[in-house]
Design a protein around this motif. Structure first.
Motif, short mmCIF file in Angstrom:
data_model
loop_
_atom_site.label_atom_id
_atom_site.label_comp_id
_atom_site.label_asym_id
_atom_site.label_seq_id
_atom_site.Cartn_x
_atom_site.Cartn_y
_atom_site.Cartn_z
N PRO A 27 13.60 -24.08 14.22
CA PRO A 27 13.10 -23.04 15.17
C PRO A 27 12.08 -22.00 14.83
O PRO A 27 11.30 -21.19 15.39
N VAL A 28 12.06 -21.90 13.14
CA VAL A 28 11.20 -20.87 12.66
C VAL A 28 9.78 -21.35 12.34
O VAL A 28 9.02 -20.78 12.53
N CYS A 29 9.83 -22.83 11.73
CA CYS A 29 8.70 -23.14 11.40
C CYS A 29 8.15 -24.63 11.95
O CYS A 29 7.29 -25.02 11.46
N GLY A 30 9.06 -25.14 12.73
CA GLY A 30 8.76 -26.54 13.33
C GLY A 30 8.97 -27.71 11.96
O GLY A 30 9.06 -28.80 12.71
N GLY A 31 9.43 -27.30 11.10
CA GLY A 31 10.04 -28.21 9.80
C GLY A 31 10.90 -29.29 10.35
O GLY A 31 11.64 -28.98 11.27
N GLU A 32 11.28 -30.15 9.77
CA GLU A 32 12.41 -31.42 9.79
C GLU A 32 13.57 -30.63 9.35
O GLU A 32 13.68 -30.02 8.10
N MET A 33 14.55 -31.00 10.27
CA MET A 33 15.89 -30.29 9.80
C MET A 33 17.17 -31.55 9.14
O MET A 33 16.66 -32.67 9.64
N TYR A 34 17.65 -31.38 8.26
CA TYR A 34 18.51 -32.21 7.55
C TYR A 34 20.00 -31.62 7.38
O TYR A 34 20.16 -30.60 7.27
N GLN A 35 20.98 -32.58 7.21
CA GLN A 35 22.32 -32.23 6.70
C GLN A 35 22.39 -32.18 5.29
O GLN A 35 22.04 -33.18 4.75
N ARG A 36 22.81 -31.15 4.76
CA ARG A 36 22.94 -31.12 3.35
C ARG A 36 24.16 -32.19 2.96
O ARG A 36 25.14 -32.38 3.54
N ASP A 37 23.84 -32.92 1.76
CA ASP A 37 24.85 -33.82 1.57
C ASP A 37 26.30 -33.01 1.33
O ASP A 37 27.36 -33.64 1.67
N ASP A 38 26.34 -31.97 0.66
CA ASP A 38 27.64 -31.30 0.38
C ASP A 38 28.23 -30.70 1.81
O ASP A 38 29.23 -29.94 1.90
N ASP A 39 27.45 -30.75 2.98
CA ASP A 39 27.96 -30.58 4.32
C ASP A 39 28.85 -31.53 4.87
O ASP A 39 29.02 -31.22 6.10
N LYS A 40 29.01 -32.63 4.13
CA LYS A 40 29.64 -33.68 4.89
C LYS A 40 30.97 -33.35 4.77
O LYS A 40 31.51 -32.89 3.65
N PRO A 41 32.12 -33.79 5.70
CA PRO A 41 33.34 -33.63 5.66
C PRO A 41 34.14 -33.56 4.52
O PRO A 41 35.01 -32.72 4.05
N GLU A 42 33.96 -34.78 3.67
CA GLU A 42 34.75 -34.80 2.64
C GLU A 42 34.35 -33.95 1.51
O GLU A 42 35.29 -33.38 0.44
N THR A 43 33.32 -33.33 1.51
CA THR A 43 32.94 -32.25 0.30
C THR A 43 33.33 -30.74 0.95
O THR A 43 33.60 -29.93 0.00
N ILE A 44 33.08 -30.77 2.13
CA ILE A 44 33.56 -29.38 2.54
C ILE A 44 34.84 -28.93 2.38
O ILE A 44 35.05 -27.62 1.65
N LYS A 45 35.82 -29.75 2.34
CA LYS A 45 37.31 -29.31 2.26
C LYS A 45 37.30 -28.71 0.62
O LYS A 45 37.84 -28.01 0.36
N ASN A 46 36.95 -29.51 -0.31
CA ASN A 46 36.76 -29.14 -1.65
C ASN A 46 35.97 -27.98 -1.93
O ASN A 46 36.43 -26.93 -2.72
N ARG A 47 34.98 -27.62 -1.15
CA ARG A 47 34.06 -26.48 -1.42
C ARG A 47 34.81 -25.14 -0.81
O ARG A 47 34.85 -24.09 -1.57
N LEU A 48 35.68 -25.29 0.12
CA LEU A 48 36.73 -24.32 0.55
C LEU A 48 37.81 -24.07 -0.28
O LEU A 48 37.95 -22.69 -0.55
N ALA A 49 38.04 -24.85 -0.94
CA ALA A 49 39.33 -24.58 -1.92
C ALA A 49 38.89 -24.02 -3.19
O ALA A 49 39.21 -23.13 -3.75
#
Ligand code: AMP
Length: 209
Positions: free
Chosen positions: A145-167
């Motif tokens: 919404p700011v520059c029109g660029g391509e949006m992607y999902q960070r690898d570490d925002d996938k469910p299996e990694t999120i849990k560990n990052r929060l711990a």
């Protein structure tokens, strides 16, 4: 104005930084952004950091501390800075204080952006980031919404990694709340609200410095 932003991944540190940069013109220094760029470019730092990042673990303190000492000694950081994602351990916080005090600087304000764990999980799962400008949006943004660029999902925002990052956050980074409270510079902000409302509190906290 030397600011540290504290808060779990997805608390809104990057979003609030974007606004602070626009309003105050001081640099936003994100160790995560620096490390992702290093990984992309395949630098020696990037090669060392990649495995830790993919697993949602912290990159070793010595690598991060050297990187940040160098970054904070650059000219643009002399007038002030917003630190996002650093420090993440008390060893990093102590090294930061030591490095700053060598040239008469210190942290003016540590803002803890607080968001309940269930909201964090939801936010990280739907977070999409712009490849061009780094803006954090959601899965419903077809383009940035700011520059029109391509949006992607960070690898570490996938469910299996999120849990560990929060711990990792709870174990290693949450203790920084006490660290900065002890130093008398901590301000807590309720981050589970509209971005504008959070920013109003962020600004008020900074102006009281
Ligand atoms: P972030 O973009 O801040 O969520 O950071 C992404 C990843 O980079 C983290 O999960 C860590 O692997 C690494 N990282 C970023 N900042 C630090 C730091 N200050 N200390 C150690 N690792 C870090």
């Amino acid at each position: 104005m030397n600011i540290v932003l504290l808060g779990a991944p997805g608390a809104g540190k990057g979003t609030q930084s974007e606004r602070l940069v626009n309003e105050f013109g001081i640099p936003h220094i994100s160790t995560g952004d620096i490390l992702r760029a290093a990984v992309k470019e395949g630098t020696p730092l990037g090669k060392k950091a990649k495995g830790f990042m993919d697993a949602g673990e912290l990159v070793p303190d010595n690598l991060i501390i050297d990187l940040m000492k160098d970054r904070l000694s650059q000219d643009d950081a002399r007038r002030g800075f917003i630190l996002d994602g650093f420090p993440r351990t008390t060893a990093q916080a102590a090294a930061l204080d030591a490095a700053l005090s060598q040239d008469g600087r210190s942290i003016d304000c540590a803002l803890a952006i607080e968001v309940p764990a269930d909201v964090i999980v939801e936010r990280l799962s739907s977070r999409r980031v712009c490849r061009s400008c780094g803006h954090a949006g959601t899965a419903s943004d077809a383009a940035c919404p700011v520059c029109g660029g391509e949006m992607y999902q960070r690898d570490d925002d996938k469910p299996e990694t999120i849990k560990n990052r929060l711990a990792v956050y709870e174990n290693s980074t949450a203790p920084l709340i006490d660290y900065y409270s002890g130093a008398g510079v901590l301000v807590r902000v309720d981050g589970n609200r509209d971005v504008d409302q959070v920013y109003a509190d962020v600004k008020a906290a900074i102006s009281h410095d």
